[in-house]
Design a protein around this motif. Structure first.
Motif, PDB file in Angstrom:
ATOM      1  N   VAL A 184     -20.743  -0.681 -28.137  1.00 31.64           N
ATOM      2  CA  VAL A 184     -21.905   0.107 -27.745  1.00 31.64           C
ATOM      3  C   VAL A 184     -21.669   0.744 -26.386  1.00 31.64           C
ATOM      4  CG1 VAL A 184     -24.349  -0.090 -27.096  1.00 31.64           C
ATOM      5  CG2 VAL A 184     -23.482  -1.312 -29.105  1.00 31.64           C
ATOM      6  N   VAL A 185     -22.105   1.980 -26.260  1.00 34.38           N
ATOM      7  CA  VAL A 185     -22.162   2.659 -24.966  1.00 34.38           C
ATOM      8  C   VAL A 185     -23.586   3.187 -24.827  1.00 34.38           C
ATOM      9  CG1 VAL A 185     -21.226   4.447 -23.468  1.00 34.38           C
ATOM     10  CG2 VAL A 185     -19.730   3.326 -25.150  1.00 34.38           C
ATOM     11  N   ILE A 186     -24.220   2.834 -23.723  1.00 38.13           N
ATOM     12  CA  ILE A 186     -25.571   3.293 -23.432  1.00 38.13           C
ATOM     13  C   ILE A 186     -25.461   4.331 -22.318  1.00 38.13           C
ATOM     14  CG2 ILE A 186     -27.904   2.630 -22.740  1.00 38.13           C
ATOM     15  CD1 ILE A 186     -27.008  -0.315 -23.519  1.00 38.13           C
ATOM     16  N   PHE A 187     -25.714   5.573 -22.662  1.00 38.05           N
ATOM     17  CA  PHE A 187     -25.554   6.683 -21.719  1.00 38.05           C
ATOM     18  C   PHE A 187     -26.886   7.063 -21.079  1.00 38.05           C
ATOM     19  CE2 PHE A 187     -22.089   7.641 -24.769  1.00 38.05           C
ATOM     20  CZ  PHE A 187     -21.024   7.792 -23.895  1.00 38.05           C
ATOM     21  N   LYS A 188     -26.805   7.537 -19.852  1.00 45.43           N
ATOM     22  CA  LYS A 188     -27.897   8.255 -19.211  1.00 45.43           C
ATOM     23  C   LYS A 188     -27.497   9.722 -19.214  1.00 45.43           C
ATOM     24  CE  LYS A 188     -30.625   8.840 -15.076  1.00 45.43           C
ATOM     25  NZ  LYS A 188     -30.780   8.517 -13.655  1.00 45.43           N
ATOM     26  N   VAL A 189     -28.399  10.579 -19.636  1.00 44.68           N
ATOM     27  CA  VAL A 189     -28.126  12.015 -19.724  1.00 44.68           C
ATOM     28  C   VAL A 189     -28.995  12.734 -18.699  1.00 44.68           C
ATOM     29  CG1 VAL A 189     -28.174  14.044 -21.218  1.00 44.68           C
ATOM     30  CG2 VAL A 189     -27.555  11.802 -22.163  1.00 44.68           C
ATOM     31  N   THR A 190     -28.335  13.520 -17.854  1.00 43.15           N
ATOM     32  CA  THR A 190     -29.025  14.293 -16.821  1.00 43.15           C
ATOM     33  C   THR A 190     -28.511  15.732 -16.881  1.00 43.15           C
ATOM     34  OG1 THR A 190     -29.085  12.311 -15.418  1.00 43.15           O
ATOM     35  CG2 THR A 190     -29.541  14.436 -14.351  1.00 43.15           C
ATOM     36  N   ASP A 191     -29.411  16.673 -16.995  1.00 51.93           N
ATOM     37  CA  ASP A 191     -29.046  18.090 -17.040  1.00 51.93           C
ATOM     38  C   ASP A 191     -27.989  18.388 -18.100  1.00 51.93           C
ATOM     39  OD1 ASP A 191     -30.829  18.648 -14.948  1.00 51.93           O
ATOM     40  OD2 ASP A 191     -29.298  18.185 -13.436  1.00 51.93           O
ATOM     41  N   GLY A 192     -28.117  17.743 -19.274  1.00 51.14           N
ATOM     42  CA  GLY A 192     -27.220  18.010 -20.388  1.00 51.14           C
ATOM     43  C   GLY A 192     -25.837  17.401 -20.272  1.00 51.14           C
ATOM     44  N   LEU A 193     -25.641  16.483 -19.316  1.00 52.35           N
ATOM     45  CA  LEU A 193     -24.341  15.817 -19.137  1.00 52.35           C
ATOM     46  C   LEU A 193     -24.543  14.310 -19.071  1.00 52.35           C
ATOM     47  CD1 LEU A 193     -22.818  18.035 -16.303  1.00 52.35           C
ATOM     48  CD2 LEU A 193     -22.329  18.176 -18.762  1.00 52.35           C
ATOM     49  N   PHE A 194     -23.501  13.572 -19.417  1.00 52.30           N
ATOM     50  CA  PHE A 194     -23.538  12.127 -19.213  1.00 52.30           C
ATOM     51  C   PHE A 194     -23.404  11.870 -17.723  1.00 52.30           C
ATOM     52  CE2 PHE A 194     -21.601  12.225 -23.587  1.00 52.30           C
ATOM     53  CZ  PHE A 194     -22.738  11.798 -24.241  1.00 52.30           C
ATOM     54  N   SER A 195     -24.416  11.236 -17.130  1.00 57.03           N
ATOM     55  CA  SER A 195     -24.393  10.949 -15.700  1.00 57.03           C
ATOM     56  C   SER A 195     -24.095   9.489 -15.418  1.00 57.03           C
ATOM     57  CB  SER A 195     -25.717  11.351 -15.058  1.00 57.03           C
ATOM     58  OG  SER A 195     -26.803  10.687 -15.686  1.00 57.03           O
ATOM     59  N   ALA A 196     -24.265   8.625 -16.416  1.00 55.59           N
ATOM     60  CA  ALA A 196     -23.968   7.200 -16.252  1.00 55.59           C
ATOM     61  C   ALA A 196     -23.833   6.571 -17.629  1.00 55.59           C
ATOM     62  CB  ALA A 196     -25.077   6.499 -15.465  1.00 55.59           C
ATOM     63  N   ALA A 197     -23.193   5.406 -17.653  1.00 51.30           N
ATOM     64  CA  ALA A 197     -23.085   4.651 -18.906  1.00 51.30           C
ATOM     65  C   ALA A 197     -22.930   3.172 -18.602  1.00 51.30           C
ATOM     66  CB  ALA A 197     -21.896   5.127 -19.731  1.00 51.30           C
ATOM     67  N   ARG A 198     -23.441   2.373 -19.519  1.00 49.56           N
ATOM     68  CA  ARG A 198     -23.155   0.936 -19.558  1.00 49.56           C
ATOM     69  C   ARG A 198     -22.261   0.784 -20.779  1.00 49.56           C
ATOM     70  NH1 ARG A 198     -25.761  -2.470 -16.447  1.00 49.56           N
ATOM     71  NH2 ARG A 198     -26.076  -4.098 -17.996  1.00 49.56           N
ATOM     72  N   PHE A 199     -21.045   0.336 -20.550  1.00 50.30           N
ATOM     73  CA  PHE A 199     -19.950   0.428 -21.511  1.00 50.30           C
ATOM     74  C   PHE A 199     -19.635  -0.952 -22.080  1.00 50.30           C
ATOM     75  CE2 PHE A 199     -15.483   1.028 -22.648  1.00 50.30           C
ATOM     76  CZ  PHE A 199     -15.490   2.312 -23.181  1.00 50.30           C
ATOM     77  N   PHE A 200     -19.802  -1.104 -23.402  1.00 47.45           N
ATOM     78  CA  PHE A 200     -19.551  -2.373 -24.087  1.00 47.45           C
ATOM     79  C   PHE A 200     -18.573  -2.185 -25.249  1.00 47.45           C
ATOM     80  CE2 PHE A 200     -23.793  -2.564 -22.251  1.00 47.45           C
ATOM     81  CZ  PHE A 200     -23.783  -3.778 -21.589  1.00 47.45           C
ATOM     82  N   LEU A 201     -17.661  -1.251 -25.134  1.00 47.23           N
ATOM     83  CA  LEU A 201     -16.674  -0.955 -26.171  1.00 47.23           C
ATOM     84  C   LEU A 201     -15.452  -1.834 -25.926  1.00 47.23           C
ATOM     85  CD1 LEU A 201     -16.325   1.102 -28.515  1.00 47.23           C
ATOM     86  CD2 LEU A 201     -15.278   2.620 -26.874  1.00 47.23           C
ATOM     87  N   GLU A 202     -14.991  -2.538 -26.966  1.00 43.08           N
ATOM     88  CA  GLU A 202     -13.890  -3.495 -26.825  1.00 43.08           C
ATOM     89  C   GLU A 202     -12.896  -3.354 -27.980  1.00 43.08           C
ATOM     90  OE1 GLU A 202     -13.377  -6.033 -24.547  1.00 43.08           O
ATOM     91  OE2 GLU A 202     -15.142  -5.517 -23.365  1.00 43.08           O
ATOM     92  N   PRO A 203     -11.636  -3.731 -27.745  1.00 43.09           N
ATOM     93  CA  PRO A 203     -10.678  -3.778 -28.853  1.00 43.09           C
ATOM     94  C   PRO A 203     -11.117  -4.824 -29.888  1.00 43.09           C
ATOM     95  CG  PRO A 203      -9.542  -3.931 -26.740  1.00 43.09           C
ATOM     96  CD  PRO A 203     -11.008  -4.064 -26.471  1.00 43.09           C
ATOM     97  N   VAL A 204     -10.975  -4.490 -31.152  1.00 40.69           N
ATOM     98  CA  VAL A 204     -11.265  -5.438 -32.223  1.00 40.69           C
ATOM     99  C   VAL A 204     -10.072  -6.371 -32.345  1.00 40.69           C
ATOM    100  CG1 VAL A 204     -11.638  -5.685 -34.719  1.00 40.69           C
ATOM    101  CG2 VAL A 204     -12.734  -3.804 -33.448  1.00 40.69           C
TER     102      VAL A 204
END
Length: 145
Positions: A102-122
């Motif tokens: 999972v990646v939880i993005f914050k979007v500001t002015d049509g761009l990704f401005s921040a993310a909480r990144f939970f992507l891992e190798p399987v």
């Protein structure tokens, strides 16, 4: 896609298109200059800046030339976009590459401005749930009920 966050949906589509066509400039253009990436499970991996995004993806594209990504689920509300990813391909050394999370993005002015990144190798070799709980707790597996 749930919610009514058109800018979030648009930047997500641009990102997916850029990833799957391996267009580094288009990918980097989806992120704000001062983008903040937080990785709560691995705090030292957090970083700030579009330049680091670009550096990361340059390495990914060079090492996984057939990389394909898909967002399996997403939900948007206000400036927040929740996404569930799967990225797969074959590394240059012939090994399979598969990441999910999972990646939880914050979007500001049509761009990704921040993310909480939970992507891992399987990985398939860590054992079952009992082994995982024991490993996290530093205990010996006990299969008594």
């Amino acid at each position: 896609m749930m919610g009514t966050a058109a800018p979030a949906e648009e930047v997500l589509q641009r990102l997916l298109t850029a990833v799957n066509s391996h267009r580094l400039d288009d990918l980097a253009a989806c992120f704000s200059r001062d983008y903040l990436n937080e990785t709560p499970v691995h705090p030292q991996r957090g970083f700030r800046g579009r330049d680091q995004v670009r550096k990361n993806w340059l390495e990914i594209f060079s090492q996984v030339p057939d990389l394909r990504a898909r967002v399996q689920r997403s939900a948007a509300k206000d400036d927040t976009l929740w996404t569930e990813w799967e990225m797969a391909g074959t590394r240059r050394d012939g090994a399979s590459f598969l990441m999910r999370g999972v990646v939880i993005f914050k979007v500001t002015d049509g761009l990704f401005s921040a993310a909480r990144f939970f992507l891992e190798p399987v990985e398939d070799a860590s054992g079952d749930v009992n082994a995982a709980v024991s490993r996290v707790l530093g205990s010996t597996p006990d299969f008594r009920e």
